[in-house]
Design a protein around this motif. Structure first.
Motif, PDB file in Angstrom:
ATOM      1  N   UNK A  80      -5.444   5.644   2.318  1.00  0.00           N
ATOM      2  CA  UNK A  80      -4.197   5.670   3.088  1.00  0.00           C
ATOM      3  C   UNK A  80      -3.830   4.248   3.493  1.00  0.00           C
ATOM      4  N   UNK A  81      -2.542   4.028   3.733  1.00  0.00           N
ATOM      5  CA  UNK A  81      -2.073   2.684   4.073  1.00  0.00           C
ATOM      6  C   UNK A  81      -1.164   2.726   5.289  1.00  0.00           C
ATOM      7  N   UNK A  82      -1.105   1.603   5.999  1.00  0.00           N
ATOM      8  CA  UNK A  82      -0.284   1.505   7.210  1.00  0.00           C
ATOM      9  C   UNK A  82       0.498   0.195   7.185  1.00  0.00           C
ATOM     10  N   UNK A  83       1.803   0.290   7.387  1.00  0.00           N
ATOM     11  CA  UNK A  83       2.679  -0.868   7.556  1.00  0.00           C
ATOM     12  C   UNK A  83       2.707  -1.229   9.037  1.00  0.00           C
ATOM     13  N   UNK A  84       2.516  -2.514   9.360  1.00  0.00           N
ATOM     14  CA  UNK A  84       2.487  -2.967  10.755  1.00  0.00           C
ATOM     15  C   UNK A  84       3.636  -3.953  10.979  1.00  0.00           C
ATOM     16  N   UNK A  85       4.536  -3.624  11.898  1.00  0.00           N
ATOM     17  CA  UNK A  85       5.707  -4.453  12.194  1.00  0.00           C
ATOM     18  C   UNK A  85       5.483  -5.234  13.481  1.00  0.00           C
ATOM     19  N   UNK A  86       5.702  -6.545  13.429  1.00  0.00           N
ATOM     20  CA  UNK A  86       5.388  -7.425  14.557  1.00  0.00           C
ATOM     21  C   UNK A  86       6.460  -7.431  15.645  1.00  0.00           C
ATOM     22  N   UNK A  87       6.109  -7.952  16.827  1.00  0.00           N
ATOM     23  CA  UNK A  87       7.073  -8.042  17.932  1.00  0.00           C
ATOM     24  C   UNK A  87       8.187  -9.046  17.667  1.00  0.00           C
ATOM     25  N   UNK A 155       0.174   8.909   1.515  1.00  0.00           N
ATOM     26  CA  UNK A 155      -0.491   8.819   2.820  1.00  0.00           C
ATOM     27  C   UNK A 155      -0.136   7.477   3.460  1.00  0.00           C
ATOM     28  N   UNK A 156       1.143   7.332   3.771  1.00  0.00           N
ATOM     29  CA  UNK A 156       1.659   6.070   4.295  1.00  0.00           C
ATOM     30  C   UNK A 156       2.032   6.223   5.761  1.00  0.00           C
ATOM     31  N   UNK A 157       1.455   5.360   6.595  1.00  0.00           N
ATOM     32  CA  UNK A 157       1.744   5.363   8.022  1.00  0.00           C
ATOM     33  C   UNK A 157       2.504   4.123   8.434  1.00  0.00           C
ATOM     34  N   UNK A 158       3.017   4.150   9.651  1.00  0.00           N
ATOM     35  CA  UNK A 158       3.802   3.049  10.191  1.00  0.00           C
ATOM     36  C   UNK A 158       3.361   2.781  11.623  1.00  0.00           C
ATOM     37  N   UNK A 159       3.147   1.514  11.932  1.00  0.00           N
ATOM     38  CA  UNK A 159       2.823   1.075  13.292  1.00  0.00           C
ATOM     39  C   UNK A 159       3.766  -0.055  13.670  1.00  0.00           C
ATOM     40  N   UNK A 160       4.510   0.129  14.750  1.00  0.00           N
ATOM     41  CA  UNK A 160       5.408  -0.912  15.226  1.00  0.00           C
ATOM     42  C   UNK A 160       5.015  -1.353  16.623  1.00  0.00           C
ATOM     43  N   UNK A 350      -4.022   8.595  13.190  1.00  0.00           N
ATOM     44  CA  UNK A 350      -3.851   8.468  11.745  1.00  0.00           C
ATOM     45  C   UNK A 350      -4.905   9.290  10.994  1.00  0.00           C
ATOM     46  N   UNK A 351      -6.097   9.374  11.558  1.00  0.00           N
ATOM     47  CA  UNK A 351      -7.137  10.169  10.923  1.00  0.00           C
ATOM     48  C   UNK A 351      -6.728  11.620  10.774  1.00  0.00           C
ATOM     49  N   UNK A 352      -6.049  12.135  11.768  1.00  0.00           N
ATOM     50  CA  UNK A 352      -5.599  13.524  11.734  1.00  0.00           C
ATOM     51  C   UNK A 352      -4.388  13.711  10.847  1.00  0.00           C
ATOM     52  N   UNK A 353      -3.465  12.737  10.851  1.00  0.00           N
ATOM     53  CA  UNK A 353      -2.177  12.955  10.221  1.00  0.00           C
ATOM     54  C   UNK A 353      -1.950  12.221   8.907  1.00  0.00           C
ATOM     55  N   UNK A 354      -2.844  11.288   8.547  1.00  0.00           N
ATOM     56  CA  UNK A 354      -2.736  10.600   7.260  1.00  0.00           C
ATOM     57  C   UNK A 354      -3.787  11.028   6.262  1.00  0.00           C
TER      58      UNK A 354
END
Length: 356
Positions: A80-87, A155-160, A350-354
């Motif tokens: 699974x992978x996660x995109x992280x967007x900075x402040x 299985x793509x997640x997003x964190x902002x 993310x463990x539960x949903x990705x």
């Protein structure tokens, strides 16, 4: 040009958020990372960092990013992978990189990128900060990481984080490639630009719009690009203490002192404000039907922004709000045990949903 310096500066400061304890000096890190326990070299069997470049399809702008791969990464396997967007005002080497590395340590492939027009990415005029660009940044990161060896694009997640959290909420409303969305210290940049932080400048909205229009007119006639004030590194302790909100004071310490990075510039083109002041994270939040986790400091003066968006996320029943005990907005960027508590929540989410 004199441009309502006090009101514009206050609005800018409201969108520039960070943390405040001495961290890794970027000059002493080969990847110029600023956070504690940052990777200093790639080693077999451990989390590794991979600087990459790619071109946004919509704009043609070259973006720089860091991809973090988990320990014992095997490109023939599926992750699974996660995109992280900075402040706002931040770059990939600061808090976005911290959480990207933490999540890679939990088994995810993650990508932290510099927004177009900012940091090490291309785009001119420099430090243009328009909502449509920031949302496209997130989509473009998804385009790239979905094709990365070993990534399971399903299985793509997003964190902002901070302003990146607000733009992540907007991106997730229509981009259903993201099947799980999380925010940390989400910041509604449009509301802050329009109304002032904590709605403290509503009485000056029309005058500020007039001033911004004057700048646009001057630039269209051949004048130089105009920029908002920025955090320098020469404010006195008394000047910092006089800033009106804790977020401003801690933000100055984070960006100008303890976690400073040369690519992290906290000013924007004045022209950007025409789009920002008409933008609001709180529109169409009900379009999010994916699992949603929103994290904020219990004592953050920006907490109302997260609470409003969370209440408006009526399109999903799988949502949770986690308030970090005793934490301010800025402290969620660097301070322990807050970072560990947040990482644990993100990992469980993310463990539960990705990983299904």
């Amino acid at each position: 040009m004199k441009l309502i310096k006090t009101t514009v500066l206050a609005t800018i400061l409201a969108a520039i958020l960070g943390g405040n304890a001495m961290a890794t000096d970027y000059k002493n890190n080969p990847f110029t990372l600023t956070y504690d326990n940052a990777i200093t070299q790639n080693e077999k069997g451990k989390v590794n960092i991979h600087p990459v470049k790619y071109t946004q399809k919509q704009t043609g702008i070259e973006v720089v990013a860091n991809v973090y791969t988990p320990a014992n990464y095997d490109p023939t396997k599926s992750y699974p992978a996660i995109v992280v967007a900075h402040p706002n005002g931040g770059v990939k080497e600061q808090v976005a990189g911290l959480y990207a590395q933490n999540l890679a340590e939990k088994g995810y492939i993650t990508i932290a990128f510099d927004a177009a027009y900012q940091g090490g990415s291309g785009g001119s005029p420099r430090y243009t900060d328009k909502p449509q660009n920031r949302i496209e940044d997130i989509r473009a990161a998804a385009d790239f990481i979905s094709q990365y060896p070993g990534v399971d694009a399903k299985r793509l997640g997003l964190l902002g984080i901070c302003g990146g959290g607000g733009y992540s909420i907007k991106a997730a409303q229509t981009d259903k490639r993201f099947i799980s969305i999380a925010t940390v210290s989400m910041f509604n940049t449009g509301d802050a630009r329009r109304n002032g932080f904590m709605r403290s400048q509503k009485e000056t909205i029309q005058q500020r719009l007039v001033d911004i229009a004057k700048v646009r007119a001057l630039e269209s006639a051949g004048g130089e690009i105009q920029y908002s004030p920025s955090f320098g590194q020469n404010m006195t302790p008394e000047q910092v203490a006089a800033l009106p909100f804790e977020m401003y004071r801690q933000g100055y310490e984070y960006y100008a002192q303890t976690h400073a990075h040369p690519n992290s510039q906290t000013n924007n083109t004045i022209d950007s404000f025409q789009d920002l002041m008409a933008f609001d994270v709180n529109t169409n939040v009900d379009l999010i039907n994916q699992p949603l986790l929103m994290v904020a400091g219990e004592k953050a003066d920006s907490l109302y922004m997260t609470q409003e968006v969370f209440a408006n996320a009526t399109g999903t029943d799988n949502k949770a709000l986690f308030l970090v005990p005793n934490a301010s907005h800025i402290e969620t960027y660097w301070k322990q045990p807050y970072v560990q508590q947040i990482t644990d929540k993100l990992t469980a989410f993310y463990g539960k949903n990705l990983n299904q």
